[in-house]
Scaffold this active site. Sequence first.
Site, PDB file in Angstrom:
ATOM      1  CE1 TYR A   1      -1.632   4.012   9.182  1.00  0.00           C
ATOM      2  CE2 TYR A   1      -0.450   3.026   7.342  1.00  0.00           C
ATOM      3  CZ  TYR A   1      -1.521   3.033   8.213  1.00  0.00           C
ATOM      4  OH  TYR A   1      -2.488   2.054   8.114  1.00  0.00           O
TER       5      TYR A   1
ATOM      6  CE  LYS B   1       3.302   3.774  13.494  1.00  0.00           C
ATOM      7  NZ  LYS B   1       3.508   3.187  12.183  1.00  0.00           N
TER       8      LYS B   1
ATOM      9  N   PRO C   1      -5.025   0.583  18.203  1.00  0.00           N
ATOM     10  CG  PRO C   1      -6.861  -0.669  17.509  1.00  0.00           C
ATOM     11  CD  PRO C   1      -6.267  -0.013  18.718  1.00  0.00           C
TER      12      PRO C   1
ATOM     13  CG  HIS D   1      -2.066  -0.920   1.141  1.00  0.00           C
ATOM     14  ND1 HIS D   1      -3.173  -0.819   1.939  1.00  0.00           N
ATOM     15  CD2 HIS D   1      -2.284  -1.988   0.320  1.00  0.00           C
ATOM     16  CE1 HIS D   1      -4.033  -1.783   1.637  1.00  0.00           C
ATOM     17  NE2 HIS D   1      -3.503  -2.499   0.663  1.00  0.00           N
TER      18      HIS D   1
END
Length: 389
Positions: free
Chosen positions: A384, A296, A292, A72
């Site tokens: 992220y 992480k 969540p 992704h």
Amino acid sequence: MRTQVAIIGSGPSGLLLGALLTDAGIDNVILERVDRAYILKRIRAGVLETGTAELLDQAGAGARMHAEGLVHDGISLAFDGRLHRIDLKVLSGKHVIVYGQTELTRDLMDHREERGGKTIYDAQNVTPHDFGTVGAFVTYEKDGITHRIDCDFIAGCDGFHGASRKAVEDMGLSHFEKVYPFGWLGVLADVAPVHHELIYANHARGFALCSQRSATRSRYYVQVPLEDTVEQWSDDTFWDELRRRLPRETAEALKTAPSIEKSIAPLRSYVAEPLRFGKLFLVGDAGHIVPPTGAKGLNLAASDVHYLFEGLWDHYLEKSMAGIDAYSARALSRIWKAERFSWSMTSLLHRFPAHGEFDRKVQEAELDYLSHSLAAQTSVAENYVGLAY
């Protein structure tokens, strides 16, 4: 029995540490209270940072992840009836891989068996001893017999409720915790994902997440009150609520199917300090929990393993204690940054019962700023995909 490193827990962190140690020629034994089949029944999320994927490759267990994992390059935030994409690849130069934690665990288990690593399943009453001295050891019970493993070091990879953290509760362990006033109702279904990337939705009715495990299996979540139970939520009720929280075009594209797993998970942030007590180290969930929202949990466990493995490598191959002495501080520095990011994402995307109109307006302003600011999007992207080790 004698080994160099006794690892308590055969979740991803224990297995990953064991794989790295075995490949480095450092003897290790893993102790696990349940059997392999039970572990592989547990369904867990799996968004892997670049660093986690690289560690799996370093351990020699990344082949199936690369073959079946979904790369992704971005994520989308849904609010104000629209999707706002954050391009992870462009903004950070990195991507994430969606690959279920259960599959990652299976890969590491298979890798360990292929390399001849020793794992003792169904080990009951595992207890670390004398880890503040030279003669550390671990005892456990199996088939009614008490066994002892002498070792140089003990890696506590056995989770929040495991024996490792309990063993140091009265040894100056500090706790930092925040409990959130809601939970996530999650549904797993064999249906194609509604979107090719993850969608994090902020809506007046509450948060929602559209995630996935594969091209044919999806994982969806909606924010629910803590007092809700799974029995209150039929499949049809869940799908209807999820649609309400998504932009119209996305909701219309949503495909549904009977759930194959449904559960409600409470959210909290937790950190234990320090992570080292003499010869014993807390690793992964034994030392920290994150909500969540920032993806992480598994990745922090992997970074702990990275720092601990470097320390053990220095000790056994370079005859230096520097890495071991630095383990707790190095790991905690990254942990707190991930805790901050997970807290900020949770605060940004959820509706809090105690929030008034002012709080909601500030949240809306933050989302609007994020959708227009390249600097703000870059910060989200860098966190992220995972900060550097």
